[in-house]
Write an enzyme that holds these catalytic residues in place. Structure first.
Site, PDB file in Angstrom:
ATOM      1  N   GLY A 164      52.772 -15.461  51.244  1.00  0.00           N
ATOM      2  CA  GLY A 164      54.144 -15.772  50.815  1.00  0.00           C
ATOM      3  C   GLY A 164      54.458 -17.263  50.788  1.00  0.00           C
ATOM      4  O   GLY A 164      55.474 -17.678  50.246  1.00  0.00           O
ATOM      5  N   ARG A 189      34.760   1.772  40.222  1.00  0.00           N
ATOM      6  CA  ARG A 189      34.146   2.665  41.210  1.00  0.00           C
ATOM      7  C   ARG A 189      35.039   3.878  41.383  1.00  0.00           C
ATOM      8  O   ARG A 189      36.102   3.965  40.794  1.00  0.00           O
ATOM      9  CB  ARG A 189      34.039   1.931  42.551  1.00  0.00           C
ATOM     10  CG  ARG A 189      35.415   1.356  42.930  1.00  0.00           C
ATOM     11  CD  ARG A 189      35.572   0.986  44.353  1.00  0.00           C
ATOM     12  NE  ARG A 189      36.773   0.195  44.559  1.00  0.00           N
ATOM     13  CZ  ARG A 189      37.989   0.686  44.787  1.00  0.00           C
ATOM     14  NH1 ARG A 189      38.170   1.999  44.818  1.00  0.00           N
ATOM     15  NH2 ARG A 189      39.028  -0.096  44.972  1.00  0.00           N
TER      16      ARG A 189
END
Lengths: 145, 448, 448, 145
Positions: free
Chosen positions: B165, B292
Site C-alpha cells: 500500500g 495450471r
C-alpha cells in the site's frame, strides 16, 4: 522408506514367500494400505539376507551402538570404485572416517557418501545398482574409537 | 496413453491427481518429503519415493530429485499439481529434455504467461481488454494528468517497486492528481529507493472472476464457464463458486467466449485459467493467466460434469478434446469452501497440530477433497489447506443450504479451522444475496 | 411449508430425510428405539424421542407411539422413509386423522398398490402391459394348455399358495404341460394343503428395471428415468444403476413415458416407482408399484440433479412440480453399491459387531449415504445396510472406475462386509459390459 | 433419553444458566453434537430441582439400592388421581407394591404405572403434564422390605 521401517519384518517374510517374482506387496495396518513395488521390495529383501562376519570379530563390539549411514539423495547406488571397478566396502570391513562408502548417481550428477567416523561395516542394506530414496538406510557401521 | 505418471506435489492435490490416474488405469508414483512420508497420497499411490527433507527447496522444488525419481520408477509423465513447480518454465523444459511429458502447457506458454507485462501484451494482442493505464513509468505529473484524462477518474497511482500500500494513491479528481503524484513518489523514494510511478484505472468494487479453459494440441479450445473468486483476503481465496452470482447471462457469454477465443489464438494447450477483474457495470479486464490446475477447479467440474485433471492428462497424451463448445453443458450451481488450519478470529493466523477428531458431513450434493485423517499431523512447513468442501445444487440457494448443512455436521478437532468463519459467511446476507466484491472479507469481520 | 417433520424411520434413510429437511429450513424430530439411541440421525435431528424397545413391532412399527411423539413435539408431517410403515395404509390414515400430513401418496393409492392383483388390474387399465397368464386359478390341465397356447411357451406354472420354488415348473413345450401340471399340483397339495395352480409367461433372461416417478396434487407427473436393478439375490438388490446399460434409447423412451402416463391416469401423488420385468428383446411388463422412496433413489438424483426427498416434502405440502417432463435433463451415469454387513463368501450371512475402523474413499463423483461411524455397534435387530456408495461419471465407464477407486480407498473393519464382493463385480466382464440379468448373482459366485 | 444420561449434570448446569427461555441446548462430545429441545430440557431440568425429605426420614435407607421406575411408553404424564384430582405420589411418601404411581396418556389411551414393590419415593424426575419418552426415568423408590 521411513514409513516402511515398522513393517520390515513382515515385508521380508512376504517377499521371502513370494520370491523374486513378487511385483508388488501390499500391507494393511487397518486404516490405510501400503503398497510396495519392485524397487522398494528389493531394497527391503536385502535386510533379510544372511550377514557374514568374516574379516573382523565383532563380538566385542556388541555393546557399541551401531551407526546408520543414510542415503543423502534420490539416485542409483554404486558400491564400486569407478576407476578400478573394485568394491568400496564389504561387510565386516574396517572403515576410516572420511573414507568413500558409496556413490549416488542421479541425472549424471554423482554424490559421494563418506564414513562419518571410523568403524566396521556390520550390514549393507542395498545392492550395487539399486535405486534408493532420500534418507533410506545405506549401511550400518559399528564405531571404533 | 501413459502407463505411469509421477505426481510432483503433496496434499489434497496430489491425492486428486492420483485418483484421476487410477480411474484411467495409469500407475502412479508419489514423491514426498520426509515430513509427508505418512500421508494419504503416499499411501494410495502405487509407488512412492522420498525425495528430500521437509523444506520445499530440498524436496517439492528440487527438480533434480524429482526427475531422478521419475527416471528410477520409469514414469512417462509428470503432473505438477498447483503451486510448487507447476508454472516453472525451467522444470517443464527439464522434464521434456529427460524424454518425459510435462502435464501442462508448453514451456514457451509458461514463460510468456509467467511475466505479467508480457502476458498482458500477449492477451491484448489476442483480443482481451486490458486495464487502461500508463504502459510505462510516468515521467512527470503532467504525463499522469494526460493519461488520467484519457482513461477517466478514479485512477490508481502505483509505485513501480511498491508493495503493502505504500507509494499508492487513489485519485478521484484531476485537482488531486498532482499533489498525490508528488507525495506518493517521495513516499516510494523513501520506502523503496525508487520513486518511479505507474497509473491505471481504479476499479471501485472489483470482482475477481476467472474463466476455466481447456485447449488441445489440435487447436481446439473450450471454456467450462467462469468462477467467482472474490471472497479472498490478501489474494488467498476462501470461497469460490460457479456460476458467478454477479454476472448476467449476456456478460457471462461475452467474457467466456472472448477468453476462449483469445486462448485459441495463442495456441495454448492444457488446462488454464483467464483471470479477470470485473467492475460494477460488468466491464472486464484481463489480469493474468494461470497456466495450471486451479485449487478451485472442482466447482467447474461439478457444473459441467467434466473431470479437468483427466482432461489435462488426455491432452498431454496428445488426445483431442471430445467436445466442441456447444457440447459442454452447464447444470446447477457449485460452491467450494477452503477449510484452512487458520484462526479466523486472529486474522487467519496459521496453526499446526494434530487432527484429533475428524468427521465430514456427507450426503447429497457434497464432495470432499482432502488428504487429512484423524491423527494427521499438520506440518508447519506447507500451506494451511485442510480440505475443500464442495457443494452442488440445482440452484445457488440449494448449493448454499447443502454446504451449510455439511459444515454443520463436520467436526475437525485439534487445531483452529475456518469452519466457523465459513459458517458465518454462508449465513451472512450479502453473501446469500450474491452481492459481494473482493472487499468482502475486510468489510465483514466476524468476531470469534 | 411445514415447520417441523417427524421422521418415522432409522439408519441412513432417517439421516437422508433429516438432511433434506435441514436444507429446507424445516425442524426435525427423530424417533428411535432404545437400540438406536446413540445413532447419527438421533444426534443431528433437532429433537429426538425414544418410542420403544429394540423390536420393530414395539418401536418403528408402533404407530401409536410414533403418532404420540408427533403430537408431543408439534410435528406437522411424518416422513416414513422406506420399509417399516412407509406403505402402510392404516398408518397413513391414522396420520391424516391426527391432523398431520403423511409424506407419501394417499391411503387409497397405498391400499390399491399394496395388493399385487389389484395393482396389476389398476395399472393395466391405466395402459401398462401386464405379464400374460391365467387371471384365475386353473381348473384343469386342458385350461392350462389353452392359455399356454395363447401366450406362447415357455410358461411358468405357479402354486397359488406356493413359495420357495415348490409347486413351480417351467414348461417349454406343450407335450410337457400336462405332466408338469399334475406333478406341481400334487406337490403344492402336499406342501401347502392346496393344489391350486396359476400359469404365466416365463421370462428366460429377465431384467428388473424400474421407473422413478414424481406426481403432484395438481395432476402433473414427471419421470426421472429408469434404474436397472437386476443385480440382486433373493429380491435383495445389491447394485443399481441409471441409465440401464441394457436398454436402447427407443426402449427407454417408450417405457418411461408409458409409466409416466399410467401414473398420471391413476391420479397418484408423491414419489413412486413402477417396477417392470423386461425380457431379452426389451418387451416389458408391469410387476408392481412401490409407493414410497426407494433405497436406490440417489442414482436418479445424480443423473437428473433433482432431490427426490425434497420433492416428496414439497408435494406433500401442496406445491406444484417446478418442471414439466421436457425440463428434466439427464446427464451421465450413476451407480449405487449397497455395502452390507454380510459375509458374501457365506451366502451373504448377516453379521453384527462394532465398526472399528472406518474410512470412505471420497473425491470427484462420489457420494456416500451412511449413518455409521467408527465405534458404531450394528444392532442385530435391523437390516444389514451399512452404507450406500454412489458414483457418478460422464459415462458408465467413468462411473465404474470411480466406484472401484472409492471402494479401494474404503476401509470398514470390525465386521464382514460386501466391499470385496462389490469389488469383484465391478471388475467382472459381464458387469463391465453391462450384460447381466436377474440371474447375475447366482451365476457369478466369487470365492471368498 | 438414555443417551443424555451421561450429560445430565452438564445439561442441568447449562439449563440453569440459560433459564426458562432456553429453547435449545447443544452439547458436543467431539465427534458428534447433541441438541436438546424444549421438551427434553424441561425433563432434565427437574433433576436439578432441590428434593425435599419431609414426611419420612430416609437416613437409614441410604445403604439400600434405589429402584428406578421408568416410563413404559411415549406420552403425557399425570401424577393426579383423575377422579379426585389429588396428587398420587409425593417425595417422601410411602408406597405399596401395585399402588398407582402415574398415568401415561397417549392418543386417548391411558396406561397406569404401578409400583413394582413397597418403598418410599425418593425423587420424581418429571412434572405433572410433561411429555415423556419411552424408558425415561419417572421416579426413584427406596425399597422397604
Amino acid at each position: 522408506m521411513i514409513r516402511l521401517d515398522r513393517f520390515q519384518e513382515l515385508l521380508s517374510t512376504a517377499l521371502a514367500i513370494l520370491g523374486d517374482n513378487a511385483g508388488r506387496v501390499e500391507l494393511s495396518d487397518g486404516r490405510r494400505r501400503v503398497r510396495v513395488g519392485r524397487l522398494l521390495g528389493q531394497v527391503e529383501t536385502d535386510t533379510a539376507a544372511p550377514v557374514s562376519h568374516e574379516s573382523v570379530d565383532l563380538s566385542a563390539g556388541d555393546a557399541v551402538e551401531a551407526l546408520l549411514v543414510r542415503v543423502p539423495g534420490v539416485g542409483a547406488v554404486s558400491f564400486r570404485d569407478n576407476r578400478t571397478g573394485r568394491p568400496l566396502v564389504e561387510v565386516g570391513q574396517r572403515i576410516r572416517a572420511g573414507q568413500t562408502l558409496a556413490f549416488i548417481t542421479a541425472m549424471d550428477v554423482t554424490t559421494k557418501v563418506t564414513a562419518p567416523r571410523d568403524g566396521v561395516v556390520e550390514e549393507v542394506f542395498v545392492e550395487d545398482g539399486d535405486g534408493v530414496e532420500y534418507n533410506a538406510p545405506l549401511l550400518k557401521l559399528i564405531p571404533i574409537s | 496413453m501413459f502407463k505411469k505418471i509421477l505426481i510432483a506435489n503433496r496434499g489434497e492435490v496430489a491425492l486428486r491427481v492420483i485418483r484421476a490416474c487410477q480411474e484411467m488405469g495409469i500407475a502412479t508414483v508419489a514423491v514426498h518429503s520426509t515430513a509427508d512420508a505418512d500421508t494419504v497420497p503416499v499411501t494410495v499411490a502405487d509407488e512412492s519415493i522420498c525425495i528430500g527433507p521437509a523444506p520445499v527447496t530440498k524436496s517439492y522444488l528440487n527438480m533434480h530429485a524429482i526427475l531422478t525419481a521419475a527416471k528410477m520408477t520409469g514414469a512417462e509423465a509428470v503432473h505438477p499439481g498447483y503451486g510448487f513447480l507447476s508454472e516453472n518454465e525451467t522444470f517443464a523444459r527439464l522434464v521434456q529434455k529427460s524424454g518425459l511429458v510435462f502435464i501442462g502447457p508448453s514451456p514457451d506458454h509458461l514463460a510468456k504467461m509467467g511475466q505479467k507485462a508480457e502476458a498482458r501484451k500477449t492477451m491484448q494482442a489476442a483480443g482481451m481488454p486490458i486495464l487502461p493505464g500508463s504502459a510505462d513509468v510516468l515521467p512527470d505529473a503532467a504525463a499522469a494528468k494526460s493519461i488520467a484524462a484519457e482513461i477517466g477518474y478514479p485512477v490508481l497511482l502505483k509505485a513501480a517497486f511498491g508493495g503493502g500500500g505504500r507509494g499508492m494513491r487513489v485519485v478521484r479528481a484531476e485537482s488531486e492528481l498532482e499533489p498525490a503524484f508528488l507525495q506518493a513518489g517521495s513516499e516510494a523514494q523513501i520506502a523503496f529507493g525508487d520513486g518511479s510511478m505507474y497509473l491505471e484505472k481504479f476499479i471501485e468494487k472489483p470482482h475477481h472472476i476467472e474463466i476455466q479453459i481447456l485447449g488441445d494440441r489440435q487447436g481446439s479450445v473450450v471454456h467450462l464457464g467462469e468462477r467467482e473468486c472474490s471472497i479472498q483476503r490478501r489474494h488467498q481465496k476462501l470461497i469460490e463458486e460457479s456460476p458467478s452470482p454477479f454476472l448476467n447471462s449476456d456478460q457471462r457469454a461475452k467474457m467466456t467466449e472472448m477468453a476462449r477465443q483469445a486462448v485459441a489464438r495463442i495456441g495454448y494447450e492444457g488446462a488454464g485459467t483467464i483471470e479477470l477483474i470485473v467492475d460494477e457495470s460488468g466491464r472486464f479486464y484481463f489480469m493474468e493467466m494461470n497456466t495450471r490446475l486451479q485449487v478451485e477447479h472442482p466447482v467447474s467440474e461439478e457444473i459441467t460434469g467434466i473431470d479437468i485433471v483427466k482432461e489435462q492428462i488426455r491432452i498431454a497424451a496428445g488426445q483431442a478434446l471430445r467436445w466442441r463448445q456447444s457440447d459442454v453443458t452447464f447444470r446447477g450451481h457449485s460452491i467450494e469452501c477452503r477449510i484452512l488450519a487458520e484462526d479466523a478470529s486472529h486474522d487467519f493466523r496459521p496453526s499446526t497440530g494434530v487432527i484429533e477428531n475428524l468427521h465430514f458431513g456427507l450426503g447429497p450434493g457434497i464432495r470432499i477433497e482432502t488428504h487429512i485423517y484423524s491423527g494427521y499431523q499438520i506440518p508447519a512447513t506447507y500451506d494451511s489447506l485442510l480440505a475443500k468442501m464442495v457443494s452442488w445444487g440445482l440452484t445457488r440457494h440449494e448449493a448454499i443450504v447443502r454446504m451449510r448443512r455439511a459444515i454443520r455436521e463436520t467436526v475437525i478437532e485439534g487445531v483452529p479451522t475456518t469452519l466457523d468463519w465459513h459458517t458465518r459467511v454462508l449465513d451472512e446476507e450479502d453473501f446469500v444475496r450474491g452481492r459481494y466484491t473482493t472487499h468482502y472479507v475486510q468489510e465483514h469481520r466476524f468476531s470469534g
